[in-house]
Write a protein that holds these residues in place. Structure first.
Motif, PDB file in Angstrom:
ATOM      1  N   SER A  82       0.834  -1.206   0.000  1.00 22.76           N
ATOM      2  CA  SER A  82       0.000   0.000   0.000  1.00 22.76           C
ATOM      3  C   SER A  82       0.871   1.260   0.000  1.00 22.76           C
ATOM      4  N   LEU A  83       0.203   2.416  -0.049  1.00 22.95           N
ATOM      5  CA  LEU A  83       0.906   3.673   0.133  1.00 22.95           C
ATOM      6  C   LEU A  83       1.633   3.663   1.472  1.00 22.95           C
ATOM      7  N   ASP A  84       2.742   4.369   1.543  1.00 21.87           N
ATOM      8  CA  ASP A  84       3.504   4.424   2.786  1.00 21.87           C
ATOM      9  C   ASP A  84       2.677   5.089   3.885  1.00 21.87           C
ATOM     10  N   VAL A  85       2.764   4.533   5.081  1.00 16.12           N
ATOM     11  CA  VAL A  85       1.953   5.028   6.201  1.00 16.12           C
ATOM     12  C   VAL A  85       2.223   6.505   6.483  1.00 16.12           C
ATOM     13  N   GLN A  86       3.472   6.946   6.345  1.00 14.34           N
ATOM     14  CA  GLN A  86       3.815   8.336   6.619  1.00 14.34           C
ATOM     15  C   GLN A  86       3.110   9.278   5.643  1.00 14.34           C
ATOM     16  N   LEU A  87       3.074   8.874   4.377  1.00 12.22           N
ATOM     17  CA  LEU A  87       2.401   9.673   3.347  1.00 12.22           C
ATOM     18  C   LEU A  87       0.904   9.766   3.616  1.00 12.22           C
ATOM     19  N   VAL A  88       0.309   8.635   3.976  1.00 12.10           N
ATOM     20  CA  VAL A  88      -1.136   8.611   4.244  1.00 12.10           C
ATOM     21  C   VAL A  88      -1.465   9.452   5.478  1.00 12.10           C
ATOM     22  N   LYS A  89      -0.652   9.339   6.510  1.00 12.72           N
ATOM     23  CA  LYS A  89      -0.904  10.090   7.743  1.00 12.72           C
ATOM     24  C   LYS A  89      -0.817  11.590   7.492  1.00 12.72           C
ATOM     25  N   ARG A  90       0.137  11.988   6.674  1.00 19.07           N
ATOM     26  CA  ARG A  90       0.304  13.412   6.383  1.00 19.07           C
ATOM     27  C   ARG A  90      -0.846  13.946   5.524  1.00 19.07           C
ATOM     28  N   ALA A  91      -1.261  13.156   4.543  1.00 22.85           N
ATOM     29  CA  ALA A  91      -2.306  13.607   3.626  1.00 22.85           C
ATOM     30  C   ALA A  91      -3.710  13.479   4.216  1.00 22.85           C
ATOM     31  N   PHE A  92      -3.906  12.482   5.080  1.00 25.74           N
ATOM     32  CA  PHE A  92      -5.241  12.218   5.626  1.00 25.74           C
ATOM     33  C   PHE A  92      -5.155  12.060   7.154  1.00 25.74           C
ATOM     34  N   PRO A  93      -4.847  13.119   7.870  1.00 24.95           N
ATOM     35  CA  PRO A  93      -4.635  13.011   9.325  1.00 24.95           C
ATOM     36  C   PRO A  93      -5.868  12.559  10.092  1.00 24.95           C
ATOM     37  N   ARG A  94      -7.050  12.707   9.497  1.00 34.18           N
ATOM     38  CA  ARG A  94      -8.281  12.308  10.189  1.00 34.18           C
ATOM     39  C   ARG A  94      -8.407  10.794  10.299  1.00 34.18           C
ATOM     40  N   LEU A  95      -7.840  10.066   9.339  1.00 32.09           N
ATOM     41  CA  LEU A  95      -8.034   8.624   9.286  1.00 32.09           C
ATOM     42  C   LEU A  95      -7.213   7.888  10.343  1.00 32.09           C
ATOM     43  N   GLU A  96      -7.853   6.913  10.985  1.00 28.22           N
ATOM     44  CA  GLU A  96      -7.125   5.968  11.831  1.00 28.22           C
ATOM     45  C   GLU A  96      -6.422   4.981  10.907  1.00 28.22           C
ATOM     46  N   ILE A  97      -5.135   4.776  11.125  1.00 27.13           N
ATOM     47  CA  ILE A  97      -4.363   3.945  10.206  1.00 27.13           C
ATOM     48  C   ILE A  97      -3.870   2.680  10.891  1.00 27.13           C
ATOM     49  N   GLY A  98      -4.271   1.555  10.331  1.00 27.08           N
ATOM     50  CA  GLY A  98      -3.749   0.268  10.760  1.00 27.08           C
ATOM     51  C   GLY A  98      -2.750  -0.231   9.737  1.00 27.08           C
ATOM     52  N   CYS A  99      -1.739  -0.932  10.193  1.00 26.19           N
ATOM     53  CA  CYS A  99      -0.737  -1.506   9.291  1.00 26.19           C
ATOM     54  C   CYS A  99      -0.598  -3.000   9.568  1.00 26.19           C
ATOM     55  N   SER A 100      -0.567  -3.776   8.511  1.00 23.90           N
ATOM     56  CA  SER A 100      -0.325  -5.210   8.645  1.00 23.90           C
ATOM     57  C   SER A 100       1.182  -5.438   8.662  1.00 23.90           C
ATOM     58  N   VAL A 101       1.690  -6.061   9.727  1.00 28.46           N
ATOM     59  CA  VAL A 101       3.127  -6.266   9.884  1.00 28.46           C
ATOM     60  C   VAL A 101       3.427  -7.730  10.205  1.00 28.46           C
ATOM     61  N   HIS A 102       4.673  -8.119   9.927  1.00 33.64           N
ATOM     62  CA  HIS A 102       5.055  -9.519  10.121  1.00 33.64           C
ATOM     63  C   HIS A 102       6.362  -9.669  10.879  1.00 33.64           C
ATOM     64  N   SER A 103       6.917  -8.551  11.364  1.00 34.23           N
ATOM     65  CA  SER A 103       8.183  -8.606  12.096  1.00 34.23           C
ATOM     66  C   SER A 103       8.298  -7.362  12.973  1.00 34.23           C
ATOM     67  N   ILE A 104       9.215  -7.416  13.930  1.00 33.02           N
ATOM     68  CA  ILE A 104       9.467  -6.258  14.796  1.00 33.02           C
ATOM     69  C   ILE A 104       9.968  -5.079  13.967  1.00 33.02           C
ATOM     70  N   LYS A 105      10.792  -5.360  12.955  1.00 36.99           N
ATOM     71  CA  LYS A 105      11.320  -4.293  12.100  1.00 36.99           C
ATOM     72  C   LYS A 105      10.195  -3.567  11.378  1.00 36.99           C
ATOM     73  N   GLU A 106       9.281  -4.320  10.791  1.00 39.54           N
ATOM     74  CA  GLU A 106       8.147  -3.709  10.095  1.00 39.54           C
ATOM     75  C   GLU A 106       7.271  -2.928  11.075  1.00 39.54           C
ATOM     76  N   ALA A 107       7.079  -3.485  12.258  1.00 39.21           N
ATOM     77  CA  ALA A 107       6.253  -2.830  13.272  1.00 39.21           C
ATOM     78  C   ALA A 107       6.872  -1.513  13.709  1.00 39.21           C
ATOM     79  N   ALA A 108       8.186  -1.519  13.925  1.00 36.28           N
ATOM     80  CA  ALA A 108       8.878  -0.305  14.366  1.00 36.28           C
ATOM     81  C   ALA A 108       8.771   0.793  13.321  1.00 36.28           C
ATOM     82  N   TYR A 109       8.892   0.417  12.053  1.00 36.46           N
ATOM     83  CA  TYR A 109       8.787   1.410  10.977  1.00 36.46           C
ATOM     84  C   TYR A 109       7.379   1.999  10.930  1.00 36.46           C
ATOM     85  N   ALA A 110       6.377   1.122  10.964  1.00 35.22           N
ATOM     86  CA  ALA A 110       4.988   1.583  10.885  1.00 35.22           C
ATOM     87  C   ALA A 110       4.640   2.476  12.062  1.00 35.22           C
ATOM     88  N   GLU A 111       5.076   2.069  13.238  1.00 36.86           N
ATOM     89  CA  GLU A 111       4.794   2.837  14.453  1.00 36.86           C
ATOM     90  C   GLU A 111       5.461   4.206  14.396  1.00 36.86           C
TER      91      GLU A 111
END
Length: 205
Positions: A82-111
């Protein structure tokens, strides 16, 4: 804990709408995950679901940020493609954003980049991931211990094993076929809620 229900793209709009209308009082989030639908088809489905009485603040649209924003639903679920979480958060700050992750590394980036919650799995063996090794309860616990946003466990979760999810400190569970393919989805949704009663009630970290 929070109970998330995820659609599977296998039902007609009418079938899905009828199920969601009946179960929404017993679930916290409903993920509209209809990968084969075009944006127009997804919009038609959402319009039907909303008209049936399902609250917009319980709806999460998978991947299609444009559709989520257009219908003012609660949020969007992002995958790796999908679109990068940072881009989505900046463009659509109203939306609650969930990310599907499969590792601590992916989780840390998304968080770090603005995810409001993380979907992690698959936790147990599931027919939708045949031949793939489940990540298991121990890995889920590590994810929870290393995260500052809510972690939702997904994959092979039943009323019988959902307490194990709660015992890790996770903020919720996500269920697909366990509820949507049940003979009585309402009773099954209630059963899931009752099964983890007493574990992280209220859920949010």
């Amino acid at each position: 804990m929070k109970l998330h229900v995820i659609t599977d793209g296998k039902k007609t709009n009418e079938e899905l709408t009828n199920i969601l209308r009946s179960i929404h009082p017993y679930v916290d989030r409903i993920h509209i995950r209809e990968k084969e639908k075009t944006a127009r088809e997804l919009a038609q489905l959402l319009e039907q679901i909303l008209k049936s009485g399902v609250p917009a603040n319980k709806l999460i649209v998978n991947d299609r940020v444009d559709v989520a924003q257009a219908f003012s639903v609660r949020g969007v679920q992002l995958a790796f493609h999908s679109l990068d979480v940072q881009l989505v958060k900046r463009a659509f700050p109203r939306l609650e954003i969930g990310c599907s992750v499969h590792s601590i590394k992916e989780a840390a980036y998304a968080e770090k980049n603005g995810a409001d919650f993380l979907l992690y799995g698959h936790i147990f063996t599931t027919s939708s991931k045949l031949g793939q090794q489940p990540r298991g309860i121990d890995n889920l616990k590590v994810m929870v211990e290393n995260s500052f946003v809510p972690i939702i466990g997904i994959g092979g979760i039943t009323p019988e094993n959902s307490k194990e999810i709660g015992e890790t400190g996770a903020s919720g569970i996500a269920v697909m076929s366990g509820i949507l393919d049940s003979i009585n989805p309402v009773e099954m949704a209630k059963k899931y809620r009752e099964s983890y009663s007493g574990y992280v009630e209220g859920g949010e970290k």
